[in-house]
Design a protein around this motif. Structure first.
Motif, PDB file in Angstrom:
ATOM      1  N   PRO A  45       7.148  65.300  19.586  1.00 64.53           N
ATOM      2  CA  PRO A  45       8.509  64.825  19.304  1.00 64.53           C
ATOM      3  C   PRO A  45       9.597  65.586  20.071  1.00 64.53           C
ATOM      4  O   PRO A  45      10.543  64.983  20.575  1.00 64.53           O
ATOM      5  N   ALA A  46       9.449  66.908  20.202  1.00 64.35           N
ATOM      6  CA  ALA A  46      10.484  67.689  20.897  1.00 64.35           C
ATOM      7  C   ALA A  46      10.568  67.300  22.373  1.00 64.35           C
ATOM      8  O   ALA A  46      11.649  67.321  22.969  1.00 64.35           O
ATOM      9  N   LEU A  47       9.432  66.942  22.953  1.00 66.48           N
ATOM     10  CA  LEU A  47       9.427  66.531  24.354  1.00 66.48           C
ATOM     11  C   LEU A  47      10.033  65.137  24.479  1.00 66.48           C
ATOM     12  O   LEU A  47      10.855  64.865  25.355  1.00 66.48           O
ATOM     13  N   GLU A  48       9.632  64.273  23.562  1.00 68.10           N
ATOM     14  CA  GLU A  48      10.107  62.880  23.590  1.00 68.10           C
ATOM     15  C   GLU A  48      11.633  62.845  23.487  1.00 68.10           C
ATOM     16  O   GLU A  48      12.293  62.081  24.189  1.00 68.10           O
ATOM     17  N   SER A  49      12.192  63.705  22.634  1.00 71.51           N
ATOM     18  CA  SER A  49      13.637  63.614  22.431  1.00 71.51           C
ATOM     19  C   SER A  49      14.424  64.143  23.633  1.00 71.51           C
ATOM     20  O   SER A  49      15.613  63.862  23.753  1.00 71.51           O
ATOM     21  N   ALA A  50      13.783  64.882  24.522  1.00 72.60           N
ATOM     22  CA  ALA A  50      14.495  65.370  25.718  1.00 72.60           C
ATOM     23  C   ALA A  50      14.161  64.536  26.946  1.00 72.60           C
ATOM     24  O   ALA A  50      14.579  64.849  28.055  1.00 72.60           O
ATOM     25  N   PHE A  51      13.399  63.453  26.756  1.00 67.53           N
ATOM     26  CA  PHE A  51      12.835  62.705  27.893  1.00 67.53           C
ATOM     27  C   PHE A  51      13.616  61.435  28.190  1.00 67.53           C
ATOM     28  O   PHE A  51      14.031  60.719  27.296  1.00 67.53           O
ATOM     29  N   GLN A  52      13.796  61.202  29.470  1.00 67.64           N
ATOM     30  CA  GLN A  52      14.420  59.960  29.923  1.00 67.64           C
ATOM     31  C   GLN A  52      13.491  59.334  30.959  1.00 67.64           C
ATOM     32  O   GLN A  52      13.247  59.953  32.014  1.00 67.64           O
ATOM     33  N   ALA A  53      12.969  58.141  30.662  1.00 66.45           N
ATOM     34  CA  ALA A  53      12.067  57.504  31.643  1.00 66.45           C
ATOM     35  C   ALA A  53      12.855  57.128  32.899  1.00 66.45           C
ATOM     36  O   ALA A  53      14.040  56.791  32.819  1.00 66.45           O
ATOM     37  N   LEU A  54      12.225  57.198  34.049  1.00 64.95           N
ATOM     38  CA  LEU A  54      12.880  56.788  35.295  1.00 64.95           C
ATOM     39  C   LEU A  54      13.023  55.274  35.289  1.00 64.95           C
ATOM     40  O   LEU A  54      12.078  54.560  34.923  1.00 64.95           O
ATOM     41  N   ALA A  55      14.186  54.793  35.712  1.00 66.82           N
ATOM     42  CA  ALA A  55      14.434  53.352  35.698  1.00 66.82           C
ATOM     43  C   ALA A  55      13.389  52.621  36.548  1.00 66.82           C
ATOM     44  O   ALA A  55      13.016  53.095  37.620  1.00 66.82           O
ATOM     45  N   GLY A  56      12.907  51.527  36.022  1.00 67.68           N
ATOM     46  CA  GLY A  56      11.990  50.684  36.779  1.00 67.68           C
ATOM     47  C   GLY A  56      10.563  51.183  36.847  1.00 67.68           C
ATOM     48  O   GLY A  56       9.726  50.570  37.511  1.00 67.68           O
ATOM     49  N   GLN A  57      10.280  52.258  36.162  1.00 70.09           N
ATOM     50  CA  GLN A  57       8.908  52.798  36.220  1.00 70.09           C
ATOM     51  C   GLN A  57       8.009  52.043  35.250  1.00 70.09           C
ATOM     52  O   GLN A  57       8.369  51.856  34.089  1.00 70.09           O
ATOM     53  N   PRO A  58       6.844  51.614  35.701  1.00 73.97           N
ATOM     54  CA  PRO A  58       5.921  50.957  34.765  1.00 73.97           C
ATOM     55  C   PRO A  58       5.183  51.990  33.911  1.00 73.97           C
ATOM     56  O   PRO A  58       5.102  53.165  34.291  1.00 73.97           O
ATOM     57  N   GLU A 106       2.705  62.272  17.933  1.00 70.42           N
ATOM     58  CA  GLU A 106       3.980  62.256  17.212  1.00 70.42           C
ATOM     59  C   GLU A 106       3.852  63.010  15.892  1.00 70.42           C
ATOM     60  O   GLU A 106       3.789  62.405  14.819  1.00 70.42           O
ATOM     61  N   ARG A 107       3.772  64.324  15.991  1.00 70.96           N
ATOM     62  CA  ARG A 107       3.639  65.167  14.794  1.00 70.96           C
ATOM     63  C   ARG A 107       4.583  66.338  14.961  1.00 70.96           C
ATOM     64  O   ARG A 107       4.564  67.001  15.985  1.00 70.96           O
ATOM     65  N   GLU A 108       5.381  66.575  13.932  1.00 66.48           N
ATOM     66  CA  GLU A 108       6.314  67.709  13.983  1.00 66.48           C
ATOM     67  C   GLU A 108       5.537  69.013  13.808  1.00 66.48           C
ATOM     68  O   GLU A 108       4.398  69.013  13.357  1.00 66.48           O
ATOM     69  N   GLY A 109       6.169  70.103  14.156  1.00 65.80           N
ATOM     70  CA  GLY A 109       5.577  71.418  13.896  1.00 65.80           C
ATOM     71  C   GLY A 109       4.684  71.868  15.017  1.00 65.80           C
ATOM     72  O   GLY A 109       4.862  71.503  16.170  1.00 65.80           O
ATOM     73  N   ASN A 110       3.698  72.673  14.639  1.00 64.39           N
ATOM     74  CA  ASN A 110       2.812  73.281  15.617  1.00 64.39           C
ATOM     75  C   ASN A 110       1.957  72.222  16.319  1.00 64.39           C
ATOM     76  O   ASN A 110       1.397  71.340  15.665  1.00 64.39           O
TER      77      ASN A 110
END
Ligand code: ADP
Ligand code: GLC
Length: 499
Positions: A45-58, A106-110
């Motif tokens: 989750p911490a990575l996902e929330s800082a992530f922006q997919a590149l436009a047009g990337q499959p 998708e699991r919080e914590g360790n």
């Protein structure tokens, strides 16, 4: 040169130890050295929330092959992981592949343990997918980006080299593999029954494969099948060849000693420097060491220690685990307090140690300050405000906190082992004379060994000029990632040429 850097932790987003610090600092240093580096990491989750997919990337779907690659249980097939290329807000200049699967990551914590401190029951399949994703990218899954090197870190990534070999099916793999051991004590061991989910030929469950005392070992897979092995200090690279430190894998490591070397970690001085540390209310540098007194006062206030400038503060910032030798520190608390010193400890882990240090704080109010938990700001406060940072580790692949201590003029007191032996020079008559002393080093891993080193530290502290010149020498030392990056680059060139 194109490098796929595969890891499971990344500071400041997700950190359980030094691996995260390394993953944040080494890729940028490699980029400065001219490499094109992309990180591959699970979408916690911490990575996902800082992530922006590149436009047009499959989305890049991992191939589902019969009998090769992770074979998840029926119910999770609808959550098959895929890769997404994008950028992290923490380093928007770099590209990163996120390995997405809500069911697995998708699991919080360790990232490795559940809330009870037990390994997640599906760790084998979770990290098999990380290795599989690395191998697929290594074998050309992304048409637009073929890495030359797949650089794997610790057991979480251990299956990548064997999956690459199997995917190449007799041809030379399209990228060379490097496996870096950050800590041989964490091996990724799973029951034999988990082997079937990995999608590897049955004969790989053998002594020359992944089998380790009738279990599956992801660490062993990495050590066995990567082309090149590294670890994080030259001394540790030697120590793991011995039965004492080889954790049962020393025989295999001795066989592969020609392919093993130690490259010392570095420090991210943007994060760790007393000149601009955001946590400090007053900054200092090598020429204004007297201002370190403010950091001491800040620490004493923060941990409810008696505000005495004359008290010598011994700091600890550590995971509370068997590795770190902290039972020795517990045994010398009396000596520290009787000598007029104070102990400032930040850590979490072993419940017995947590309890023992909390009790000590009750027993010595104002002289022993303990914070149980993980706290980034407190780590900086202790490293800056202490006089001495204690690392009496039983073993230490590299160790970073002693390097941080050096930069802050907080002299490390360490056991002579692994990376600690490679980075701290004991204060003796000779080293004080030639101005190479940077701390205190003891050889005998025992309470008495630690006591002797404490006695030396207590004896040197009143010799203010000597203490200051050792501090100044320590602060001027540099363990730059640019140096480590050059060593990795040389290795990448060597293995890329061979393959
Ligand atoms: P290891 O990876 O074995 O834990 P290292 O010395 O390489 O040891 O790295 C430890 C890292 O974790 C350092 O950045 C240290 O400051 C940090 N750290 C350890 N314990 C804590 C804690 N309780 N709170 C905050 N940071 C911590
Ligand atoms: C491991 C080791 C530590 C090392 C870190 C980063 O967690 O225990 O000594 O500094 O990895 O390489």
């Amino acid at each position: 040169m194109r490098i796929l850097y595969v890891c499971s932790e990344l500071f400041p987003l997700l950190k359980t130890g030094g691996l995260a610090d390394v993953s944040a600092a080494l890729p940028p240093a490699l980029r400065l050295a001219g490499c094109d580096v992309r990180i591959l990491i699970p979408a916690y989750p911490a990575l996902e929330s800082a992530f922006q997919a590149l436009a047009g990337q499959p989305q890049l779907h991992l191939p589902q092959l019969n009998g090769l690659g992770p074979q998840p249980a029926q119910q999770s097939t609808d959550c098959l992981p895929y890769l997404m290329l994008g950028q992290l807000s923490t380093d928007p200049t770099a590209h990163c592949y996120l390995l997405r699967s809500p069911a697995l990551f998708e699991r919080e914590g360790n990232p490795y343990l559940d809330s009870k401190g037990q390994p997640w029951p599906d760790n084998a399949i979770r990290f098999a997918f990380l290795g599989w994703a690395a191998a697929c990218l290594g074998q050309g899954l992304d048409d637009a980006w073929q890495p030359d090197i797949v650089h794997c870190h610790d057991w979480h990534t251990g299956l990548a080299p064997i999956y690459m070999r199997e995917l190449a099916a007799g041809d030379p793999p399209k990228a060379a593999t490097i496996f870096t051991v950050h800590n041989l004590a964490y091996q990724g061991l799973f029951p034999r029954s988990d082997f079937d989910q990995l999608g590897l030929a049955p004969d790989l469950f053998s002594m020359d494969g992944l089998e380790f005392h009738d279990q599956v070992s992801f660490m062993k897979a990495g050590l066995q099948f990567a082309q090149q092995l590294t670890t994080v200090s030259p001394s540790y690279a030697q120590e793991i060849l011995t039965p004492e430190q080889g954790m049962g894998l020393d025989g295999l490591l001795r066989n592969r000693a020609h392919a093993l070397c130690g490259i010392l970690n570095g420090v991210d001085y943007n994060v760790w420097s007393p000149e601009h540390d955001a946590v400090l209310m007053h900054h200092y540098d090598v020429d204004s060491l007297e201002k370190k007194a403010h950091a001491k006062a800040q620490l004493q206030t923060r941990l409810n220690l008696q505000e005495r400038q004359g008290a010598m503060i011994f700091g600890v910032v550590s995971r509370l685990s068997e590795q770190k030798g902290l039972h020795l520190v517990h045994a010398v608390i009396d000596q520290i307090v009787q000598g007029g010193g104070q102990l400032a400890l930040l850590g979490s882990g072993d419940p017995d140690l947590e309890r023992a240090f909390l009790l000590a704080a009750d027993e010595y109010p104002g002289q022993v300050g303990v914070f149980i938990g993980y706290h980034e700001d407190m780590a900086h406060t202790i490293i800056a405000g202490s006089d001495v940072i204690l690392l009496p580790s039983r073993f230490e692949p590299c160790g970073l906190t002693q390097l941080y201590g050096l930069r802050y003029g907080t002299l490390p007191l360490v056991h002579r082992v692994g990376g600690l032996a490679d980075t701290v020079v004991d204060a003796t008559d000779t080293t004080l004379r030639d101005n190479t002393a940077s701390g205190f080093v003891f050889g005998d891993f025992s309470v008495m060994g630690l006591q002797d080193a404490l006695t030396s530290a207590f004896a040197m502290k009143p010799r203010a000029q000597i203490w200051r010149s050792v501090q100044q020498h320590a602060m001027r030392l540099r363990f730059d990632w640019t140096v480590a990056a050059q060593s990795y680059l040389a290795l990448y060139r060597k293995v890329a040429m061979r393959s």
